[in-house]
Design a protein around this motif. Structure first.
Motif, PDB file in Angstrom:
ATOM      1  N   THR A   1       0.823  -1.207   0.000  1.00  0.00           N
ATOM      2  CA  THR A   1       0.000   0.000   0.000  1.00  0.00           C
ATOM      3  C   THR A   1       0.857   1.256   0.000  1.00  0.00           C
ATOM      4  O   THR A   1       0.418   2.311  -0.421  1.00  0.00           O
ATOM      5  CB  THR A   1      -0.922   0.028   1.234  1.00  0.00           C
ATOM      6  OG1 THR A   1      -0.120  -0.184   2.394  1.00  0.00           O
ATOM      7  CG2 THR A   1      -1.987  -1.050   1.130  1.00  0.00           C
ATOM      8  N   GLU A   2       2.096   1.128   0.456  1.00  0.00           N
ATOM      9  CA  GLU A   2       2.928   2.321   0.543  1.00  0.00           C
ATOM     10  C   GLU A   2       4.399   1.930   0.503  1.00  0.00           C
ATOM     11  O   GLU A   2       4.780   0.901   1.050  1.00  0.00           O
ATOM     12  CB  GLU A   2       2.628   3.045   1.867  1.00  0.00           C
ATOM     13  CG  GLU A   2       3.097   4.479   1.876  1.00  0.00           C
ATOM     14  CD  GLU A   2       2.985   5.112   3.264  1.00  0.00           C
ATOM     15  OE1 GLU A   2       2.437   4.467   4.174  1.00  0.00           O
ATOM     16  OE2 GLU A   2       3.471   6.238   3.410  1.00  0.00           O
ATOM     17  N   MET A   3       5.205   2.748  -0.162  1.00  0.00           N
ATOM     18  CA  MET A   3       6.656   2.538  -0.130  1.00  0.00           C
ATOM     19  C   MET A   3       7.280   3.856   0.255  1.00  0.00           C
ATOM     20  O   MET A   3       7.093   4.867  -0.423  1.00  0.00           O
ATOM     21  CB  MET A   3       7.167   2.135  -1.514  1.00  0.00           C
ATOM     22  CG  MET A   3       6.776   0.730  -1.899  1.00  0.00           C
ATOM     23  SD  MET A   3       8.169  -0.171  -2.537  1.00  0.00           S
ATOM     24  CE  MET A   3       7.442  -0.881  -3.992  1.00  0.00           C
ATOM     25  N   ARG A   4       8.012   3.860   1.358  1.00  0.00           N
ATOM     26  CA  ARG A   4       8.652   5.098   1.791  1.00  0.00           C
ATOM     27  C   ARG A   4       9.914   4.765   2.575  1.00  0.00           C
ATOM     28  O   ARG A   4       9.927   3.798   3.327  1.00  0.00           O
ATOM     29  CB  ARG A   4       7.689   5.910   2.669  1.00  0.00           C
ATOM     30  CG  ARG A   4       8.132   7.371   2.789  1.00  0.00           C
ATOM     31  CD  ARG A   4       7.513   8.043   3.982  1.00  0.00           C
ATOM     32  NE  ARG A   4       6.056   8.078   3.904  1.00  0.00           N
ATOM     33  CZ  ARG A   4       5.288   8.323   4.961  1.00  0.00           C
ATOM     34  NH1 ARG A   4       5.816   8.516   6.140  1.00  0.00           N
ATOM     35  NH2 ARG A   4       3.971   8.355   4.837  1.00  0.00           N
TER      36      ARG A   4
ATOM     37  N   LEU B   1      11.171   1.373   2.962  1.00  0.00           N
ATOM     38  CA  LEU B   1      10.324   0.424   3.670  1.00  0.00           C
ATOM     39  C   LEU B   1       8.990   0.331   2.941  1.00  0.00           C
ATOM     40  O   LEU B   1       8.483   1.327   2.442  1.00  0.00           O
ATOM     41  CB  LEU B   1      10.080   0.876   5.111  1.00  0.00           C
ATOM     42  CG  LEU B   1      11.264   0.770   6.078  1.00  0.00           C
ATOM     43  CD1 LEU B   1      10.838   1.230   7.468  1.00  0.00           C
ATOM     44  CD2 LEU B   1      11.822  -0.641   6.134  1.00  0.00           C
ATOM     45  N   ALA B   2       8.440  -0.870   2.899  1.00  0.00           N
ATOM     46  CA  ALA B   2       7.151  -1.050   2.244  1.00  0.00           C
ATOM     47  C   ALA B   2       6.108  -1.434   3.296  1.00  0.00           C
ATOM     48  O   ALA B   2       6.406  -2.191   4.217  1.00  0.00           O
ATOM     49  CB  ALA B   2       7.249  -2.146   1.197  1.00  0.00           C
ATOM     50  N   THR B   3       4.922  -0.879   3.160  1.00  0.00           N
ATOM     51  CA  THR B   3       3.823  -1.297   4.015  1.00  0.00           C
ATOM     52  C   THR B   3       2.960  -2.255   3.204  1.00  0.00           C
ATOM     53  O   THR B   3       2.563  -1.946   2.085  1.00  0.00           O
ATOM     54  CB  THR B   3       2.980  -0.092   4.451  1.00  0.00           C
ATOM     55  OG1 THR B   3       3.870   0.865   5.038  1.00  0.00           O
ATOM     56  CG2 THR B   3       1.922  -0.502   5.451  1.00  0.00           C
ATOM     57  N   VAL B   4       2.755  -3.438   3.759  1.00  0.00           N
ATOM     58  CA  VAL B   4       2.028  -4.469   3.034  1.00  0.00           C
ATOM     59  C   VAL B   4       0.759  -4.818   3.807  1.00  0.00           C
ATOM     60  O   VAL B   4       0.817  -5.075   5.012  1.00  0.00           O
ATOM     61  CB  VAL B   4       2.881  -5.751   2.886  1.00  0.00           C
ATOM     62  CG1 VAL B   4       2.208  -6.714   1.935  1.00  0.00           C
ATOM     63  CG2 VAL B   4       4.281  -5.418   2.430  1.00  0.00           C
TER      64      VAL B   4
ATOM     65  N   THR C   1       5.308  -4.278   7.959  1.00  0.00           N
ATOM     66  CA  THR C   1       6.391  -3.467   7.421  1.00  0.00           C
ATOM     67  C   THR C   1       7.477  -4.402   6.893  1.00  0.00           C
ATOM     68  O   THR C   1       7.868  -5.346   7.584  1.00  0.00           O
ATOM     69  CB  THR C   1       6.979  -2.554   8.507  1.00  0.00           C
ATOM     70  OG1 THR C   1       5.913  -1.799   9.068  1.00  0.00           O
ATOM     71  CG2 THR C   1       8.021  -1.613   7.916  1.00  0.00           C
ATOM     72  N   ALA C   2       7.936  -4.139   5.683  1.00  0.00           N
ATOM     73  CA  ALA C   2       8.973  -4.967   5.070  1.00  0.00           C
ATOM     74  C   ALA C   2       9.989  -4.060   4.404  1.00  0.00           C
ATOM     75  O   ALA C   2       9.715  -2.881   4.170  1.00  0.00           O
ATOM     76  CB  ALA C   2       8.370  -5.919   4.048  1.00  0.00           C
ATOM     77  N   ILE C   3      11.178  -4.612   4.107  1.00  0.00           N
ATOM     78  CA  ILE C   3      12.172  -3.857   3.353  1.00  0.00           C
ATOM     79  C   ILE C   3      11.696  -3.820   1.898  1.00  0.00           C
ATOM     80  O   ILE C   3      11.368  -4.851   1.323  1.00  0.00           O
ATOM     81  CB  ILE C   3      13.553  -4.548   3.412  1.00  0.00           C
ATOM     82  CG1 ILE C   3      13.993  -4.796   4.856  1.00  0.00           C
ATOM     83  CG2 ILE C   3      14.586  -3.767   2.624  1.00  0.00           C
ATOM     84  CD1 ILE C   3      14.507  -3.600   5.592  1.00  0.00           C
TER      85      ILE C   3
END
Lengths: 224, 362
Positions: free
Chosen positions: B250-253, B256-259, B267-269
């Motif tokens: 849903t988001e990459m910032r 870090l990626a929010t899944v 939260t993932a790399i």
């Protein structure tokens, strides 16, 4: 110099090389790819002329193609001539005598073609014969040249087999090497020297060609 | 009967485990089947038997209603007549032909006009028009792989067999080409069988997969199923990944990626080459369990969950949780005792962002 003898020799060597290219390819293909467990029997027969005294080979050939033998009779019925002491008989003898010099480099070159390439060709729908002409032969050119040139050079210098099977007939079977022998017998050292020098230069040139084309394919010299 | 490939055969090697294959694989609709296993498990040999490059000692192989191999009836259809595309692990490009020549090699029986059209078509499909005149030795690993693929598909095969299609490449190239390969296989719609020992490739490429251990088919199913629900310890050891769930980025910032997985956000790399649809993969030993109310830790992910099952594995215990999705953790016996966990206990599962593997899916 006796140009007739040189002409006979070159004609014999060229025809032998051409014949060995045609006969040697299927034999080499079979030797390279057959999985028959007794294959070494055939390999040894092909290599036999490397170690057999030329007189022994010549003697058996003379008997095998003589007018009493089935081969000799067949040839006489077909053409009306006999094989011993003729150019045709000499050609057959030369082909057998130089067989390993053609077949071994051919077979080595075929064996060096990566098996995976051959399999890729099969899965792409090419038959074994098509694969041979489109893949194996083009990747074996260095080995083919080596085999043809070596058998040419080997035929140039043959002596014992020529004397046994061909005799010593001027213009028909008298090759350069026999010419030299005759010269020495007649104590004509000057003629022998010229002809020997000619043969030396010619053989050296031919071998230069082989080593220049490919230094890794099988040769009479051990591999590095 | 639906068209399918069936394998029932046995092949033995001196000094190695013999291969026993019993496997069916549907041809319609065209799909990608993964043969997965550690090296030496026999998966490449099974592929070679399918290609006709090796003969089993016993059994049968059939493709739709064609019998390709039958040991008792002494039927062996040669590779030339099977009309399939086979790609070897090291690509086996013909060194004496250009890229174009390699692709045209198998197009026998076509006019030169048709050949040209077909070659241009696959060159375009694989985006390798610019290297058409080069020789294989001048190409990078990734380019060689594309040329080998182009050559295999140029004949419009009925079945595509790929032996470790990506293993000869370096890691960054591999990730990119893996996605490209999946897209290509979907686009081609040719039934494909892919051999691999890499679970990320299996997840990205496969519609279904078979796990092969020591020459035996031990489990078949969709890659997600096999990875998340291995039927026995052998499979679990081989696949080595216990939690596989579908998620959406849903988001990459800040790298870090929010899944989003169901109702839970993880939260993932972030890694390049990811689109929104992913598989979220977690190894059980990367998941720690905490009692509710524990202090803040460096782990980015803390999920509330309920213990579902507890399975003893010697010194370790496998605990499966329901955190909105099934999650597996591996903890020690003493930890289990100290935390007095039983089925139904409420716990918190924690794992670092770096422990979450994101694999593209489509």
């Amino acid at each position: 110099m006796n140009w007739t003898a040189i002409w006979v020799t070159c004609k014999l060597a060229s025809l032998t090389s051409i014949a060995l290219l045609l006969i040697g390819l299927p034999i080499a293909y079979w030797l390279a790819y057959s999985k028959w467990r007794w294959k070494f029997l055939v390999e040894s027969i092909v290599a036999l002329p490397l170690v057999l005294p030329p007189t022994v080979l010549g003697f058996y050939l003379l008997v095998a193609i003589g007018p009493q033998s089935p081969i000799g009779q067949f040839y006489t019925n077909l053409t009306g001539y006999t094989l011993p002491f003729s150019f045709q008989g000499l050609l057959i003898a030369s082909i057998l005598y130089s067989l390993p010099f053609a077949v071994q480099p051919f077979a080595t070159a075929f064996e060096q073609v990566d098996r995976k390439l051959i399999e890729a060709s099969w899965t792409l729908g090419l038959s074994k014969l098509q694969t041979f002409f489109k893949l194996i032969l083009p990747l074996s050119t260095a080995g083919l040249i080596t085999g043809v040139v070596l058998s040419f050079a080997h035929t140039l210098g043959e002596f014992g087999v020529v004397l046994m099977v061909g005799g010593n007939i001027e213009g028909v079977t008298r090759t350069v090497s026999i010419e030299i022998y005759d010269n020495v017998q007649a104590l004509d050292y000057a003629a022998a020297a010229t002809t020997s020098a000619f043969l030396l230069v010619m053989s050296y040139t031919v071998l230069l060609l082989v080593y220049a084309v490919n230094r890794r394919v099988w040769s009479v010299w051990p591999q590095k | 009967m639906a068209a399918e490939i069936t394998l029932h055969f046995q092949k033995t090697f001196l000094g190695r485990a013999s291969i026993t294959a019993h496997f069916r694989c549907p041809l319609d609709p065209p799909s990608v089947t993964i043969l997965f296993g550690p090296s030496g498990s026999g998966k490449s040999t099974i592929l070679r038997c399918l290609a006709g490059l090796e003969q089993p000692e016993e059994g049968t192989i059939s493709f739709g209603d064609e019998l390709w191999f039958d040991a008792t009836a002494r039927v062996t259809v040669p590779p030339q007549a099977r009309r399939l595309g086979y790609m070897a692990q090291d690509y086996a490009l013909f060194p004496h032909h250009s890229v174009e020549g390699n692709i045209a090699y198998g197009l026998t029986g076509l006019s030169s006009q048709e050949k040209k059209i077909r070659v241009d078509e696959v060159l375009h499909l694989l985006h390798i028009e610019s290297i058409a005149q080069q020789k294989p030795t001048q190409l990078s690993g990734g380019q060689q792989q594309r040329v080998a693929l182009a050559r295999a598909i140029a004949r419009r095969p009925r079945l595509l067999l790929l032996d470790e299609p990506l293993s000869a490449l370096d890691a960054p190239t591999r990730a990119q080409l893996c996605k490209d390969l999946r897209r290509l296989l979907t686009q081609l719609a040719i039934p494909s069988i892919v051999v691999t020992h890499d679970w990320t490739e299996a997840l990205t490429l496969g519609d279904q997969m078979a796990v092969i251990v020591e020459g035996r088919f031990v489990q078949t199913g969709t890659p997600q199923d096999v990875f998340s629900r291995p039927t026995d310890a052998d499979v679990a050891r081989v696949v080595g990944i216990e939690t596989v769930v579908k998620g959406t980025i849903t988001e990459m910032r800040d790298e870090l990626a929010t899944v989003q997985v169901g109702t839970v956000a993880l939260t993932a790399i972030a890694s390049p080459n990811l689109e929104s649809d992913v598989f979220v993969c977690l190894r059980a030993e990367d998941v720690t369990l905490e009692l509710a109310g524990a202090a803040e830790t460096s782990a980015r992910n803390h999920l509330k969950g309920t213990v579902r099952t507890i399975t003893s594995l010697g010194a370790l215990v496998q605990v499966t949780l329901d955190c909105g999705f099934p999650l597996t953790a591996l903890i020690t016996q003493s930890a289990l005792r100290d935390m007095t966990l039983v089925a139904g206990s409420d716990v918190r599962a924690a794992f670092k962002a770096g422990a979450v593997h994101l694999i593209p899916r489509n």
